[in-house]
Design a protein around this motif. Structure first.
Motif, PDB file in Angstrom:
ATOM      1  N   ALA A  28      -7.500  75.365  31.703  1.00 43.90           N
ATOM      2  CA  ALA A  28      -7.993  76.648  31.201  1.00 43.90           C
ATOM      3  C   ALA A  28      -9.204  76.489  30.290  1.00 43.90           C
ATOM      4  O   ALA A  28     -10.129  77.305  30.324  1.00 43.90           O
ATOM      5  CB  ALA A  28      -6.872  77.379  30.469  1.00 43.90           C
ATOM      6  N   VAL A  32     -12.839  78.603  30.080  1.00 41.51           N
ATOM      7  CA  VAL A  32     -13.367  79.292  28.897  1.00 41.51           C
ATOM      8  C   VAL A  32     -14.781  78.805  28.598  1.00 41.51           C
ATOM      9  O   VAL A  32     -15.695  79.604  28.351  1.00 41.51           O
ATOM     10  CB  VAL A  32     -12.444  79.065  27.684  1.00 41.51           C
ATOM     11  CG1 VAL A  32     -13.075  79.642  26.418  1.00 41.51           C
ATOM     12  CG2 VAL A  32     -11.082  79.704  27.934  1.00 41.51           C
ATOM     13  N   SER A  76      -8.819  83.653  24.226  1.00 41.39           N
ATOM     14  CA  SER A  76      -8.609  82.221  24.470  1.00 41.39           C
ATOM     15  C   SER A  76      -9.459  81.337  23.579  1.00 41.39           C
ATOM     16  O   SER A  76      -9.685  80.166  23.897  1.00 41.39           O
ATOM     17  CB  SER A  76      -8.924  81.905  25.944  1.00 41.39           C
ATOM     18  OG  SER A  76      -8.201  82.741  26.812  1.00 41.39           O
ATOM     19  N   LEU A  79      -8.754  77.641  22.457  1.00 41.83           N
ATOM     20  CA  LEU A  79      -8.937  76.516  23.370  1.00 41.83           C
ATOM     21  C   LEU A  79     -10.229  75.754  23.104  1.00 41.83           C
ATOM     22  O   LEU A  79     -10.361  74.601  23.512  1.00 41.83           O
ATOM     23  CB  LEU A  79      -8.937  77.012  24.820  1.00 41.83           C
ATOM     24  CG  LEU A  79      -7.629  77.616  25.339  1.00 41.83           C
ATOM     25  CD1 LEU A  79      -7.809  78.113  26.763  1.00 41.83           C
ATOM     26  CD2 LEU A  79      -6.499  76.596  25.276  1.00 41.83           C
ATOM     27  N   HIS A 178      -2.040  76.182  29.876  1.00 38.74           N
ATOM     28  CA  HIS A 178      -2.523  77.521  29.557  1.00 38.74           C
ATOM     29  C   HIS A 178      -2.817  78.223  30.874  1.00 38.74           C
ATOM     30  O   HIS A 178      -3.768  77.877  31.565  1.00 38.74           O
ATOM     31  CB  HIS A 178      -3.789  77.465  28.699  1.00 38.74           C
ATOM     32  CG  HIS A 178      -3.577  76.887  27.337  1.00 38.74           C
ATOM     33  ND1 HIS A 178      -3.112  77.624  26.276  1.00 38.74           N
ATOM     34  CD2 HIS A 178      -3.758  75.628  26.878  1.00 38.74           C
ATOM     35  CE1 HIS A 178      -3.023  76.846  25.203  1.00 38.74           C
ATOM     36  NE2 HIS A 178      -3.405  75.632  25.546  1.00 38.74           N
ATOM     37  N   LEU A 180      -4.172  81.244  32.593  1.00 43.64           N
ATOM     38  CA  LEU A 180      -5.010  82.402  32.312  1.00 43.64           C
ATOM     39  C   LEU A 180      -4.546  83.640  33.063  1.00 43.64           C
ATOM     40  O   LEU A 180      -4.709  84.766  32.578  1.00 43.64           O
ATOM     41  CB  LEU A 180      -6.464  82.089  32.670  1.00 43.64           C
ATOM     42  CG  LEU A 180      -7.139  81.003  31.820  1.00 43.64           C
ATOM     43  CD1 LEU A 180      -8.523  80.685  32.377  1.00 43.64           C
ATOM     44  CD2 LEU A 180      -7.243  81.437  30.362  1.00 43.64           C
ATOM     45  N   GLY A 183      -1.699  85.018  31.303  1.00 45.95           N
ATOM     46  CA  GLY A 183      -2.196  85.595  30.061  1.00 45.95           C
ATOM     47  C   GLY A 183      -2.653  87.036  30.194  1.00 45.95           C
ATOM     48  O   GLY A 183      -2.841  87.729  29.184  1.00 45.95           O
ATOM     49  N   ALA A 220     -10.583  89.934  30.589  1.00 44.68           N
ATOM     50  CA  ALA A 220      -9.586  88.873  30.734  1.00 44.68           C
ATOM     51  C   ALA A 220      -9.351  88.561  32.209  1.00 44.68           C
ATOM     52  O   ALA A 220      -9.182  87.396  32.598  1.00 44.68           O
ATOM     53  CB  ALA A 220      -8.279  89.291  30.066  1.00 44.68           C
TER      54      ALA A 220
END
Length: 312
Positions: A28, A32, A76, A79, A178, A180, A183, A220
């Motif tokens: 992840a 990002v 995020s 991260l 993680h 996403l 999320g 997102a």
């Protein structure tokens, strides 16, 4: 600091020659970093046009890039290191200056379109009305230009680039799990909660807040799509499309609310001819507001269904 000394290219920020890429198999944190890299490049690309003012779309796209970065860091940011939250706050500072000018651009463009449909005899008064906002926009643009020429802006660009380039911080979280896509449940829950809390006839400000929640879910989803495999990526694309439509409906509502309020302000000091035109525009905005209110729940249902389909 002079404009010439500001970083103007990705290379001057220490970024690689080519954009950072991330695929479904990457952790992840790489997604990002790749998203921040794409958006800072977009921000720099549109800055020249934003400064010149030749095309309002440049400022709009610069603001979109900034808002996407803020959203990524909100969701995020942990991260990419401890510096994420201070950078997000500084992006908010720049966003205020960009947003002020953008709001005038939207208003002025809309008013000109409306006035063009009026009778010829009413158009001179309409042009005088618009000229008020053109002058206010010019003052806001000067404030934006000062912000873009400041040391604070230069520092902000370098801090964003550091988040992208900090391989050590990225390596520390690369092995952590993680998801996403998973999320996306959080911004969807927040949006759902906000919708359920609304009365049958929500206040204008509450619908504006709802649009902001929807925008966060969309951004997102854009980030998550790059990490998803084919089947989930297709479903996320549906969600992105639904949230975009949702934003459009509530954006039209907010634009109508703002335009009507501006016209009421004009009526306090306008002469008879300008006041007459302002009154006509205010009535049109009342109708536009009602039209958006009639359909926003339908567009929300599409968002909700698309988000739920991701976890079916």
């Amino acid at each position: 600091m002079t404009t010439e000394s500001l970083p103007r290219t990705p290379a001057e920020l220490g970024l690689p020659e080519f954009p950072v890429e991330a695929g479904p198999e990457d952790p992840a944190v790489h997604h990002v970093r790749a998203k921040l890299d794409r958006e800072i490049r977009a921000l720099l690309a549109y800055e020249v046009g934003t400064r010149s003012g030749a095309d309002p779309e440049d400022l709009h796209q610069m603001r979109v890039a900034l808002r996407r970065m803020r959203s990524v860091l909100k969701l995020s940011g942990g991260l990419v290191g401890d510096g994420a939250e201070p950078v997000r706050a500084e992006l908010g500072w720049l966003g205020q200056s960009l947003g002020e000018v953008r709001d005038y651009d939207v208003l002025i463009e809309h008013l000109r379109e409306v006035i063009a449909d009026f009778e010829v005899r009413d158009q001179p008064a309409g042009h005088r009305l618009v000229s008020r906002f053109v002058a206010e926009r010019a003052a806001a643009k000067r404030r934006l230009t000062r912000a873009l020429s400041s040391a604070r802006y230069s520092t902000l660009l370098r801090e964003v680039s550091l988040l992208i380039r900090d391989q050590e911080a990225a390596a520390e979280v690369a092995e952590e799990s993680h998801d996403l896509v998973a999320g996306l449940a959080k911004p969807h829950r927040k949006l759902t909660k906000a919708v359920r809390a609304l009365p049958a006839d929500p206040p204008d400000d509450d619908l504006h807040d709802l649009r902001i929640h929807g925008k966060k879910l969309r951004y997102a989803a854009e980030l998550a799509q790059t990490s998803a495999k084919k089947k989930r990526s297709k479903r996320i694309k549906t969600l992105i499309r639904a949230t975009r439509d949702f934003q459009t409906v509530l954006g039209d509502h907010q634009d109508a609310v703002v335009a009507a309020e501006r016209m009421r302000t004009v009526l306090e000091t306008a002469d008879g001819e300008v006041g007459f035109v302002a009154g006509r525009i205010a009535e049109r905005e009342r109708v536009r507001r009602a039209e958006a209110r009639a359909v926003w729940r339908e567009s929300w249902a599409a968002v909700d269904a698309a988000a739920k389909a991701l976890h079916a």
